[in-house]
Write a protein that holds these residues in place. Structure first.
Motif, short mmCIF file in Angstrom:
data_model
loop_
_atom_site.label_atom_id
_atom_site.label_comp_id
_atom_site.label_asym_id
_atom_site.label_seq_id
_atom_site.Cartn_x
_atom_site.Cartn_y
_atom_site.Cartn_z
N LYS A 12 3.17 10.08 2.37
CA LYS A 12 3.41 9.55 1.03
C LYS A 12 2.38 8.44 0.84
CE LYS A 12 7.15 7.21 -1.51
NZ LYS A 12 8.57 6.85 -1.47
N ASN A 13 1.43 8.69 -0.03
CA ASN A 13 0.27 7.80 -0.12
C ASN A 13 0.44 6.70 -1.17
OD1 ASN A 13 -1.83 9.37 1.61
ND2 ASN A 13 -0.85 10.91 0.30
N TYR A 14 0.34 5.49 -0.75
CA TYR A 14 0.27 4.36 -1.69
C TYR A 14 -0.27 3.16 -0.94
CZ TYR A 14 4.75 2.62 0.26
OH TYR A 14 5.74 2.16 1.08
N TYR A 15 -0.76 2.18 -1.66
CA TYR A 15 -1.27 0.99 -1.00
C TYR A 15 -0.35 -0.19 -1.21
CZ TYR A 15 -3.55 -3.08 0.49
OH TYR A 15 -3.77 -4.25 1.15
N TYR A 16 -0.02 -0.86 -0.14
CA TYR A 16 0.70 -2.13 -0.22
C TYR A 16 0.43 -2.87 1.08
CZ TYR A 16 4.13 -5.19 -2.34
OH TYR A 16 4.74 -6.26 -2.95
N ARG A 34 10.26 -2.14 -13.66
CA ARG A 34 9.23 -1.27 -14.23
C ARG A 34 9.88 0.00 -14.78
NH1 ARG A 34 8.56 -1.26 -8.62
NH2 ARG A 34 9.37 0.64 -7.71
N SER A 35 9.16 0.64 -15.70
CA SER A 35 9.65 1.89 -16.26
C SER A 35 9.29 3.04 -15.33
CB SER A 35 9.02 2.11 -17.63
OG SER A 35 9.08 3.47 -17.96
N LYS A 36 10.12 4.09 -15.31
CA LYS A 36 9.83 5.26 -14.48
C LYS A 36 8.58 6.00 -14.96
CE LYS A 36 12.75 6.26 -11.01
NZ LYS A 36 12.40 6.78 -9.70
N VAL A 37 8.22 5.74 -16.23
CA VAL A 37 7.04 6.41 -16.77
C VAL A 37 5.78 5.98 -16.00
CG1 VAL A 37 5.69 6.80 -18.89
CG2 VAL A 37 8.15 6.41 -19.03
N ASP A 38 5.84 4.72 -15.51
CA ASP A 38 4.68 4.23 -14.76
C ASP A 38 4.76 4.66 -13.29
OD1 ASP A 38 4.46 2.79 -17.13
OD2 ASP A 38 5.48 1.05 -16.27
N ALA A 39 5.65 5.60 -12.97
CA ALA A 39 5.86 5.98 -11.56
C ALA A 39 4.54 6.35 -10.90
CB ALA A 39 6.84 7.15 -11.48
N ILE A 40 4.42 5.92 -9.65
CA ILE A 40 3.19 6.19 -8.90
C ILE A 40 3.18 7.66 -8.49
CG2 ILE A 40 1.77 5.35 -6.99
CD1 ILE A 40 4.04 3.21 -6.56
N ASP A 41 1.99 8.26 -8.50
CA ASP A 41 1.86 9.61 -7.95
C ASP A 41 1.52 9.46 -6.47
OD1 ASP A 41 1.22 12.09 -7.14
OD2 ASP A 41 -0.40 12.42 -8.61
N TYR A 42 2.44 9.85 -5.63
CA TYR A 42 2.27 9.61 -4.19
C TYR A 42 1.38 10.63 -3.49
CZ TYR A 42 6.02 6.16 -4.60
OH TYR A 42 6.78 5.08 -4.94
N LYS A 43 0.96 11.66 -4.21
CA LYS A 43 0.06 12.67 -3.65
C LYS A 43 0.49 13.12 -2.26
CE LYS A 43 -4.02 11.17 -6.21
NZ LYS A 43 -3.53 9.96 -6.92
N TYR A 44 1.73 13.57 -2.20
CA TYR A 44 2.29 14.02 -0.91
C TYR A 44 1.48 15.17 -0.33
CZ TYR A 44 6.80 11.62 -1.65
OH TYR A 44 7.80 10.69 -1.80
N PHE A 45 1.25 15.17 0.95
CA PHE A 45 0.78 16.39 1.64
C PHE A 45 1.27 16.37 3.08
CE2 PHE A 45 -2.76 13.36 1.99
CZ PHE A 45 -3.06 13.40 3.34
N VAL A 46 1.27 17.51 3.72
CA VAL A 46 1.81 17.62 5.07
C VAL A 46 1.00 16.75 6.02
CG1 VAL A 46 2.23 19.18 7.02
CG2 VAL A 46 2.72 19.93 4.68
#
Ligand code: ADP
Ligand code: MG
Length: 475
Positions: free
Chosen positions: A80-84, A262-274
């Motif tokens: 699950k890709n995101y930066y923090y 935050r609104s769900k509309v701004d939801a991050i795209d986590y670009k899931y992959f195996v």
């Protein structure tokens, strides 16, 4: 009471206990000195690769079975890709495509009624590091980075704050009973996301849900749900239901309100992959059968057993199963031959009250079941009265000495029938006038005779036996 029907779905995160982190050999203990339990992988050093901890996999499968879920054919993970800043790799290893359990259900008790809770899925993932924010700086503690986490997602199947919290309480116990987690909310081992919507009583479609993230106590879950129900109901009443948005809010403990993040509309795209660095492996039937053997007796089953086999009241059984440690203490008592009702009584009336007052765990309670037995056996035999038993209990506890030290011949209750008869005969012989008066209708003299016997025996005669013998002799 709202005139609308509230609908609630829960996402419960639970920190697992294990010999090491889920993908590295670092110790799984994040309350230590900051950054003490860290391996290069936990800080995402280049060239490091994850190694799967089998214990965590087994425990997650065990929970999947306990929740009556279906298990996937293969165990594998996703990124699950995101930066923090608390996520040094830039992605979290989790399960999205094939959670360790899906479509489960579990029955819970709510105020004497049963409810079947539907489980959407349960999946295994790694926790992030934790951040400590100060005025000008933030510090990162990597001890928690890579700690195994189980996330359980329910269907929207709760209709009140009471139901939602009853489920969380029950799951907390299940985790403890199964040895999967200490599930201590005070240590931050359980965190919940709570989803709430309202709808007209007979509407066929669910309302717009609002998500409240990262609530860390059940009391706050309860308050957050009720606040949201009220907030949404008031908007709906005012004809402003369109203002209830699909959004993420947080619960503010001080004001008891929820605040928009935050609104769900701004939801991050986590670009899931195996996750490519962890091989898939097959979950065989045989393996699952092995794991099934490790499922212990769960609280509801234990309760049933206590009521059926040991004749406890439902009320008492409920108190005992509240904590696994209580139930274990009780069962140890029964195992070494203590009368279950007496054991339950001592546990509920004296022991739990004591450890709560002292703020200690029952594991550190001085009077182990074998010591309790020393008292109860004598009480059962009638050698000591219940009052004396209580005194011995307190003394032994105060002075940290085995109860048997206080059970001497001197304070033993006299329950020897022959001895009591002898004493009573002597007393009756010396009280002829009173006996006559008694037979002429002064029946309250009965207590006088009892008093004489107690005086003669310095209060040690078994009072019930004295009364029995006196009745026999006088009437
Ligand atoms: P999202 O895509 O926003 O993550 P999901 O469908 O995955 O939403 O559901 C997340 C959580 O929200 C689940 O626990 C689910 O039970 C709950 N949920 C879904 N719809 C509703 C609703 N209308 N009201 C309350 N809870 C809901
Ligand atoms: Mg979701």
């Amino acid at each position: 009471m709202s005139k609308y029907k509230a609908v609630i779905g829960l996402e419960m995160h639970c920190e697992m206990q294990s010999n090491s982190k889920v993908f590295s050999s670092a110790e799984n203990s994040y309350n230590d000195t900051p950054n003490a339990n860290v391996r290069p992988l936990d800080m995402a050093f280049p060239g490091t690769l994850p190694t799967v901890n089998k214990e965590c996999i087994c425990k997650s499968l065990l929970m999947s079975l306990v929740l009556n879920c279906s298990q996937p054919e293969y165990m594998y993970f996703d990124r699950k890709n995101y930066y923090y800043p608390d996520l040094p790799k830039g992605y979290q290893i989790t399960q999205m495509h094939a959670p360790v359990g899906v479509n489960g259900k579990i029955t819970i008790d709510i105020d004497g009624r049963e409810k079947e809770v539907l489980i959407h899925d349960i999946h295994l993932e790694e926790d992030s590091a934790s951040l400590d924010h100060y005025r000008d700086i933030s510090l990162i503690d990597y001890n928690r980075s890579g700690v195994p986490l189980l996330e359980l997602v329910t269907e929207p199947c709760f209709y009140s704050a009471e139901e939602a919290v009853a489920f969380l309480e029950y799951m907390r116990r299940i985790y403890q009973y199964c040895g999967v987690s200490e599930a201590d909310t005070k240590k931050g081992q359980i965190r919940c996301d709570v989803n709430v919507s309202i709808m007209d009583e007979n509407a066929s479609e669910l309302g717009t849900k609002v998500e409240m993230k990262n609530i860390n106590s059940f009391a706050n879950v309860y308050d957050a749900i009720n606040y949201e129900i009220k907030r949404q109901s008031e908007l709906k009443d005012a004809g402003r239901y369109d203002e209830v948005e699909q959004e993420t809010r947080r619960f503010d403990e001080e004001s008891g309100t929820t605040i928009r993040m935050r609104s769900k509309v701004d939801a991050i795209d986590y670009k899931y992959f195996v996750e490519p660095n962890i091989p898939k492996y097959k979950i065989t039937k045989e393996w699952l059968e092995e794991i099934k053997k490790d499922i212990p007796m769960l609280p509801r089953e234990r309760k049933e057993k206590y009521i059926k086999e040991y004749n406890l009241s439902e009320y008492d059984a409920n108190i005992i199963i509240k904590e696994k440690d209580y139930a274990d203490y009780f069962e140890e008592c029964v195992k070494i031959g203590i009368n279950p009702k007496l054991a339950a009584n001592y546990l509920i009336v004296q022991i739990i009250a004591y450890i709560n007052k002292e703020g200690i765990s029952i594991k550190d309670f001085y009077l182990k079941p074998e010591y309790l037995k020393q008292i109860i056996v004598e009480q059962d035999k009638g050698n000591i009265s219940s009052k004396q038993a209580k005194e011995i209990f307190n003394k032994a506890l105060d002075e940290r000495k085995e109860p048997k030290n206080y059970i001497s011949k001197d304070n033993a209750q006299i329950s020897d029938k022959n001895l009591l008869e002898d004493i009573i005969n002597t007393i009756l012989d010396n009280n002829q006038t009173q006996i006559e008066a008694y037979h002429n209708g002064k029946t309250n003299l009965f207590d006088y005779f009892v008093g004489q016997v107690m005086k003669e025996t310095k209060g040690k005669a078994n009072p019930n036996m004295v009364k029995e013998i006196l009745k026999e002799k006088l009437d």
